[in-house]
Design a protein around this motif. Structure first.
Motif, PDB file in Angstrom:
ATOM      1  N   ASP A 107       0.834  -1.209   0.000  1.00  0.00           N
ATOM      2  CA  ASP A 107       0.000   0.000   0.000  1.00  0.00           C
ATOM      3  C   ASP A 107       0.865   1.254   0.000  1.00  0.00           C
ATOM      4  OD1 ASP A 107      -2.362  -1.439   0.123  1.00  0.00           O
ATOM      5  OD2 ASP A 107      -2.283  -1.578   2.293  1.00  0.00           O
ATOM      6  N   SER A 108       0.345   2.307  -0.512  1.00  0.00           N
ATOM      7  CA  SER A 108       0.989   3.621  -0.637  1.00  0.00           C
ATOM      8  C   SER A 108       2.347   3.559  -1.336  1.00  0.00           C
ATOM      9  CB  SER A 108       1.047   4.385   0.682  1.00  0.00           C
ATOM     10  OG  SER A 108       1.713   3.670   1.667  1.00  0.00           O
ATOM     11  N   ASN A 109       3.424   3.297  -0.658  1.00  0.00           N
ATOM     12  CA  ASN A 109       4.706   3.233  -1.376  1.00  0.00           C
ATOM     13  C   ASN A 109       4.897   1.821  -1.936  1.00  0.00           C
ATOM     14  OD1 ASN A 109       5.087   2.170   1.154  1.00  0.00           O
ATOM     15  ND2 ASN A 109       7.137   2.991   1.419  1.00  0.00           N
ATOM     16  N   ILE A 110       4.020   1.475  -2.861  1.00  0.00           N
ATOM     17  CA  ILE A 110       3.900   0.104  -3.369  1.00  0.00           C
ATOM     18  C   ILE A 110       5.207  -0.415  -3.969  1.00  0.00           C
ATOM     19  CG2 ILE A 110       1.420   0.058  -3.785  1.00  0.00           C
ATOM     20  CD1 ILE A 110       1.955   0.987  -6.617  1.00  0.00           C
ATOM     21  N   GLY A 111       5.533  -1.659  -3.616  1.00  0.00           N
ATOM     22  CA  GLY A 111       6.711  -2.310  -4.187  1.00  0.00           C
ATOM     23  C   GLY A 111       8.003  -1.989  -3.460  1.00  0.00           C
ATOM     24  N   GLU A 112       7.950  -1.087  -2.510  1.00  0.00           N
ATOM     25  CA  GLU A 112       9.172  -0.763  -1.758  1.00  0.00           C
ATOM     26  C   GLU A 112       9.552  -1.972  -0.916  1.00  0.00           C
ATOM     27  OE1 GLU A 112      12.151   0.695  -1.646  1.00  0.00           O
ATOM     28  OE2 GLU A 112      10.874   2.331  -2.333  1.00  0.00           O
ATOM     29  N   ILE A 113      10.841  -2.223  -0.837  1.00  0.00           N
ATOM     30  CA  ILE A 113      11.288  -3.448  -0.159  1.00  0.00           C
ATOM     31  C   ILE A 113      12.523  -3.190   0.703  1.00  0.00           C
ATOM     32  CG2 ILE A 113      12.726  -4.190  -2.118  1.00  0.00           C
ATOM     33  CD1 ILE A 113      11.718  -7.093  -1.356  1.00  0.00           C
ATOM     34  N   ILE A 114      12.629  -3.943   1.786  1.00  0.00           N
ATOM     35  CA  ILE A 114      13.816  -3.879   2.643  1.00  0.00           C
ATOM     36  C   ILE A 114      14.197  -5.292   3.095  1.00  0.00           C
ATOM     37  CG2 ILE A 114      13.628  -1.564   3.636  1.00  0.00           C
ATOM     38  CD1 ILE A 114      12.388  -3.528   6.072  1.00  0.00           C
ATOM     39  N   LEU A 154       4.968  -2.720 -11.811  1.00  0.00           N
ATOM     40  CA  LEU A 154       3.962  -2.683 -10.752  1.00  0.00           C
ATOM     41  C   LEU A 154       3.087  -1.445 -10.903  1.00  0.00           C
ATOM     42  CD1 LEU A 154       3.020  -4.184  -8.240  1.00  0.00           C
ATOM     43  CD2 LEU A 154       4.540  -2.770  -6.876  1.00  0.00           C
ATOM     44  N   ASP A 155       3.719  -0.350 -11.273  1.00  0.00           N
ATOM     45  CA  ASP A 155       2.998   0.906 -11.448  1.00  0.00           C
ATOM     46  C   ASP A 155       1.883   0.752 -12.479  1.00  0.00           C
ATOM     47  OD1 ASP A 155       2.689   3.694 -10.931  1.00  0.00           O
ATOM     48  OD2 ASP A 155       3.546   4.060 -12.916  1.00  0.00           O
ATOM     49  N   LEU A 156       2.165  -0.023 -13.533  1.00  0.00           N
ATOM     50  CA  LEU A 156       1.163  -0.217 -14.574  1.00  0.00           C
ATOM     51  C   LEU A 156       0.071  -1.184 -14.136  1.00  0.00           C
ATOM     52  CD1 LEU A 156       3.402  -0.402 -17.750  1.00  0.00           C
ATOM     53  CD2 LEU A 156       1.974   1.482 -16.994  1.00  0.00           C
ATOM     54  N   LEU A 157       0.436  -2.131 -13.272  1.00  0.00           N
ATOM     55  CA  LEU A 157      -0.545  -3.128 -12.843  1.00  0.00           C
ATOM     56  C   LEU A 157      -1.530  -2.575 -11.812  1.00  0.00           C
ATOM     57  CD1 LEU A 157       1.719  -6.295 -12.416  1.00  0.00           C
ATOM     58  CD2 LEU A 157      -0.084  -5.993 -14.110  1.00  0.00           C
ATOM     59  N   VAL A 158      -1.061  -1.632 -11.008  1.00  0.00           N
ATOM     60  CA  VAL A 158      -1.887  -1.158  -9.897  1.00  0.00           C
ATOM     61  C   VAL A 158      -2.725   0.038 -10.333  1.00  0.00           C
ATOM     62  CG1 VAL A 158      -1.824  -0.200  -7.570  1.00  0.00           C
ATOM     63  CG2 VAL A 158      -0.199  -1.962  -8.226  1.00  0.00           C
ATOM     64  N   PRO A 159      -4.053  -0.018 -10.096  1.00  0.00           N
ATOM     65  CA  PRO A 159      -4.933   1.084 -10.478  1.00  0.00           C
ATOM     66  C   PRO A 159      -4.498   2.400  -9.852  1.00  0.00           C
ATOM     67  CG  PRO A 159      -6.203  -0.801  -9.733  1.00  0.00           C
ATOM     68  CD  PRO A 159      -4.777  -1.098  -9.444  1.00  0.00           C
ATOM     69  N   LYS A 160      -4.587   3.441 -10.648  1.00  0.00           N
ATOM     70  CA  LYS A 160      -4.290   4.767 -10.118  1.00  0.00           C
ATOM     71  C   LYS A 160      -5.607   5.407  -9.709  1.00  0.00           C
ATOM     72  CE  LYS A 160      -0.379   5.299 -13.235  1.00  0.00           C
ATOM     73  NZ  LYS A 160      -0.421   3.967 -13.837  1.00  0.00           N
ATOM     74  N   GLY A 161      -5.559   6.623  -9.242  1.00  0.00           N
ATOM     75  CA  GLY A 161      -6.800   7.345  -9.021  1.00  0.00           C
ATOM     76  C   GLY A 161      -7.203   7.465  -7.577  1.00  0.00           C
ATOM     77  N   SER A 162      -6.813   6.519  -6.741  1.00  0.00           N
ATOM     78  CA  SER A 162      -7.156   6.682  -5.334  1.00  0.00           C
ATOM     79  C   SER A 162      -5.991   7.359  -4.621  1.00  0.00           C
ATOM     80  CB  SER A 162      -7.441   5.333  -4.685  1.00  0.00           C
ATOM     81  OG  SER A 162      -6.266   4.592  -4.569  1.00  0.00           O
ATOM     82  N   THR A 163      -6.277   7.953  -3.506  1.00  0.00           N
ATOM     83  CA  THR A 163      -5.236   8.668  -2.778  1.00  0.00           C
ATOM     84  C   THR A 163      -4.121   7.715  -2.384  1.00  0.00           C
ATOM     85  OG1 THR A 163      -6.994   9.986  -1.880  1.00  0.00           O
ATOM     86  CG2 THR A 163      -4.839  10.255  -0.883  1.00  0.00           C
ATOM     87  N   ILE A 164      -4.516   6.583  -1.848  1.00  0.00           N
ATOM     88  CA  ILE A 164      -3.521   5.576  -1.515  1.00  0.00           C
ATOM     89  C   ILE A 164      -3.707   4.411  -2.461  1.00  0.00           C
ATOM     90  CG2 ILE A 164      -2.788   3.930   0.220  1.00  0.00           C
ATOM     91  CD1 ILE A 164      -3.590   5.891   2.283  1.00  0.00           C
ATOM     92  N   ARG A 165      -2.613   4.042  -3.125  1.00  0.00           N
ATOM     93  CA  ARG A 165      -2.722   2.952  -4.082  1.00  0.00           C
ATOM     94  C   ARG A 165      -2.550   1.620  -3.356  1.00  0.00           C
ATOM     95  NH1 ARG A 165       1.158   4.179  -8.871  1.00  0.00           N
ATOM     96  NH2 ARG A 165      -0.226   2.761  -9.992  1.00  0.00           N
ATOM     97  N   HIS A 166      -3.320   0.624  -3.787  1.00  0.00           N
ATOM     98  CA  HIS A 166      -3.247  -0.691  -3.159  1.00  0.00           C
ATOM     99  C   HIS A 166      -2.786  -1.718  -4.178  1.00  0.00           C
ATOM    100  CE1 HIS A 166      -5.391   0.902   0.320  1.00  0.00           C
ATOM    101  NE2 HIS A 166      -6.184   1.498  -0.546  1.00  0.00           N
ATOM    102  N   ALA A 167      -1.648  -2.336  -3.915  1.00  0.00           N
ATOM    103  CA  ALA A 167      -1.072  -3.272  -4.889  1.00  0.00           C
ATOM    104  C   ALA A 167      -1.565  -4.698  -4.686  1.00  0.00           C
ATOM    105  CB  ALA A 167       0.443  -3.218  -4.823  1.00  0.00           C
TER     106      ALA A 167
END
Length: 494
Positions: A107-114, A154-167
Motif C-alpha cells: 500500500d501507498s509506497n507500493i513495491g518498496e522493499i527492505i 507494478l505501477d502499470l498493474l496497480v490502479p491509479k486514481g485513489s489517494t492511496i494505491r493498493h497493490a
DNA sequence: AGTTATTCAGTTGGGGCCAA
DNA sequence: TTGGCCCCAACTGAATAACT
C-alpha cells in the motif's frame, strides 16, 4: 500505435483505463514472475496486521512497524517515531521477524522493499506489508525489486486514481529477468555480491554512527565535575535573560541533559567561540534572486543545490538538485557545515569535504563557516550536533510550531564540550578515515570489501555506496535490455 | 535601504479508517 | 479485501516583520 484486444479488456474485468492496458515489454524474454521465485505460495499470514491507533502508546516493549520504514534510498528499515510505534502488548501479534527477512509494501509506497539487518523480537508489521518467503537467489531478487524496471511494471498493474494505491499481491506478477550470456551464473553471483556489499555498508554506517553516539555519551557521563544534578523550576529572571518562556528548555529532561554537557570537566565552548560564523543559506525566492530554472539533472553552469531534505541522518547528502540562475549566489566552501534548521526532521547536517564548484543550500540550511577552514573541527562539531539531535535536544533548543526552527539567534546557547584531542580524533576517525580497496575479482571481492568497510569512515562508506549503486543499476538495466555484461570492480576507484 | 529572521500558507505524499 | 474520503506530516517558497 499501441492497441488492445477485446479479450484483453474482458480479462481486466472490462476496465478501460489506458494505464491498465499498458504492458511493459523488454528485450530480455528470459524472466520469471516473482511468484515463481517464492519458496512457497504467499499466505494471508505473511501479511501484517493493523492494530488500530487506539493501541498506540508512548512507551512499550512491543512495536508496530509502518510501511514508511521502507524507503527507496535504503536496503534497511528506517526507524523514527513515525515508522516504529510502541503499542500495547495485548494488541500484539507475533510475526517472528528475523535477520535477512524480506519485507515488501503493498500500500501507498507500493513495491518498496527492505531486508532486516537483525532479528526484531516483539515487532510486528502493519497490514500494508508482506513478508516474502524467499531463500534462493534472495539478494538477486531483492536488487531487482528495488530496480526501476520492477517498479514500472507494478505501477502499470496497480490502479491509479485513489489517494492511496493498493497493490494487493500484484507484485507477484512482475517479471524478474535473468541474464542469458554464457557466464550467466557468474553474472547472477556478481549482482548478489554487489547487493550484499551495499547492505553491509549500510549496516556499517549505522554501527559507526552508534559508536560515535556512545563515545560522546560515555565521555560526558563519566567526566562530570559535580556529582549530582538537581532540578529547579525556572525563575522569572531565567525568562528575561533567555527571552524565552516556552517549556522545552526549562523541562527537567532538558536541564539534566544540558547539565551533563555544561558540567563536563574540561568545560565547553559556543559555536562562535570555536571560530564558526553561522549564516543562513541562499534565499532562492524570486523576489530575491529573480527567476531560476530548476532541474533534477546536472547542467552546465548550473548551481548544485544541497537542501536540508537531501541530507540523511547519518551525515551525507543522499541526492541533490540543480538550479540555473544568472546571479552570483552564496556558495559553500570546504569545511562548511550545512545544518537543516527547520521542520520536523531538523538537525541533520553534513560537512563539505572538497572544494565544490558552485554549490549552494537554501534558506532552511544554516551554514557554519570556520574562519580558518578546519575540517577536523567541523567534523567533530557535526558529530556533536548529531548527538544533540539524537537526544532530542535540537528540538528543545528550537522554537515555534510546525516542527519549529532553530533560528540563528539561539545558536549561542548551545554548548560544545571541550573533549581531549584523543577522544575527538576517535570520533572524527569514525566519520572519516581514508580506506583503500585493491582491485578485486568475484572470488576475493567480499574479503577485500570487508577490510575496506572495517577502516572506512561513514563518509567513505557512503561514497563507496554511491559508486556501487550506480554500477549495480547499470548491470540490472543491462540484464533487462539483454546487453552483455563484463564483471569488473574498477568502478570503486576514482 | 538592504539584510536577516519569522511567519504564513500552498503542495504533495502518505496514513487512518470506514463502508461496500 | 479494496476503494476512496478525510486529514495530517513534511517540506517548501514567499510575504512580512524586525534589525542593522
Amino acid at each position: 500505435m499501441a492497441s488492445s484486444s477485446f479479450n484483453q479488456i474482458q480479462e481486466l474485468r472490462s476496465i478501460f483505463a489506458p494505464s491498465q492496458l499498458e504492458v511493459l515489454d523488454t528485450p530480455n524474454k528470459n524472466y520469471k514472475l516473482l511468484k515463481e521465485l517464492l519458496d512457497r505460495k504467499l499466505k494471508p499470514s505473511d501479511k501484517g496486521l493493523e492494530v488500530g491507533s487506539s493501541n498506540y502508546i508512548s512507551k512499550s516493549s512491543h512495536f508496530f512497524i509502518r510501511a514508511k520504514a521502507l524507503q527507496n534510498y535504503s536496503f534497511l528499515p528506517f526507524w523514527n517515531k513515525e515508522t516504529k510505534i510502541p503499542i500495547s502488548p495485548t494488541s500484539y501479534t507475533e510475526h517472528s521477524l528475523k535477520k535477512g527477512d524480506l519485507i515488501i509494501s503493498k500500500d501507498s509506497n507500493i513495491g518498496e522493499i527492505i531486508i532486516l539487518d537483525k532479528d526484531y523480537p516483539n515487532h510486528m508489521i502493519s497490514g500494508a506489508m508482506y513478508k516474502l518467503p524467499i531463500t534462493k537467489l534472495k539478494y538477486y531478487i531483492l536488487s531487482f525489486i528495488k530496480h526501476e524496471s520492477f517498479r514500472k511494471q507494478l505501477d502499470l498493474l496497480v490502479p491509479k486514481g485513489s489517494t492511496i494505491r493498493h497493490a494487493k499481491t500484484l507484485f507477484l506478477d512482475c517479471r524478474i529477468p535473468f541474464p542469458t550470456q554464457k557466464n550467466k551464473n557468474e553474472i547472477i553471483n556478481y549482482v548478489e555480491i554487489l547487493t550484499k556489499s551495499l547492505i553491509n555498508k549500510e549496516i556499517e554506517i549505522r554501527k559507526k554512527s552508534n559508536e560515535i553516539f556512545s563515545i560522546i555519551k560515555n565521555e560526558l557521563l563519566n567526566n562530570g565535575k559535580k556529582k549530582t544534578f538537581q532540578f529547579s523550576n525556572p525563575k522569572l529572571t531565567d525568562f528575561s535573560s533567555l527571552k524565552r518562556i516556552n517549556a522545552g528548555i526549562f523541562s527537567e529532561y532538558f536541564k539534566q541533559e544540558e547539565f551533563l554537557i555544561k558540567n563536563y570537566i574540561y568545560g565547553f565552548n559556543s559555536i562562535k567561540e570555536l571560530g564558526f560564523l553561522a549564516s543562513r543559506g541562499q534565499n532562492l525566492q524570486v523576489s530575491c534572486i529573480g527567476k531560476s530554472i530548476y532541474s533534477s539533472e546536472k547542467k552546465n553552469n548550473f548551481y548544485t543545490v544541497i537542501k536540508p531534505k537531501h541530507l540523511s541522518v547519518y551525515g551525507f547528502a543522499m541526492s541533490e538538485e540543480y538550479l540555473g540562475n544568472k546571479n552570483n549566489l552564496k556558495t559553500l566552501k570546504k569545511g562548511d557545515i550545512i545544518f537543516g534548521a527547520e521542520g520536523f526532521e531538523k538537525g541533520r547536517s553534513i560537512v563539505i569535504f572538497k572544494d565544490r564548484d558552485k554549490t549552494i543550500t537554501n534558506i532552511h540550511g544554516i551554514t557554519l563557516n570556520h574562519k580558518k577552514e578546519n575540517i577536523k573541527l567541523s567534523v567533530f562539531v557535526k558529530c556533536f550536533l548529531d548527538y544533540l539531535r539524537r537526544k532530542n535536544l535540537i528540538d528543545l533548543y528550537a522554537v515555534g510550531g510546525n516542527g519549529g526552527s532553530l533560528a540563528m539567534k539561539y545558536w549561542d546557547i548551545i554548548p560544545i564540550p571541550k573533549f581531549p584531542k584523543a577522544i575527538k580524533d576517535k570520533i572524527i576517525k569514525l566519520y572519516t578515515n581514508n580506506s583503500n580497496i585493491s582491485n578485486s575479482n568475484l572470488s576475493n571481492f567480499e574479503k577485500n570489501d570487508f577490510n575496506f568497510n572495517k577502516s572506512a569512515g561513514i563518509f567513505e562508506l557512503d561514497k563507496s555506496i554511491k559508486k556501487t549503486k550506480l554500477k549495480l543499476n547499470y548491470v540490472l538495466s543491462d540484464i533487462v535490455s539483454n546487453k552483455k555484461i563484463n564483471i569488473d570492480f574498477t568502478f570503486l576507484f576514482d
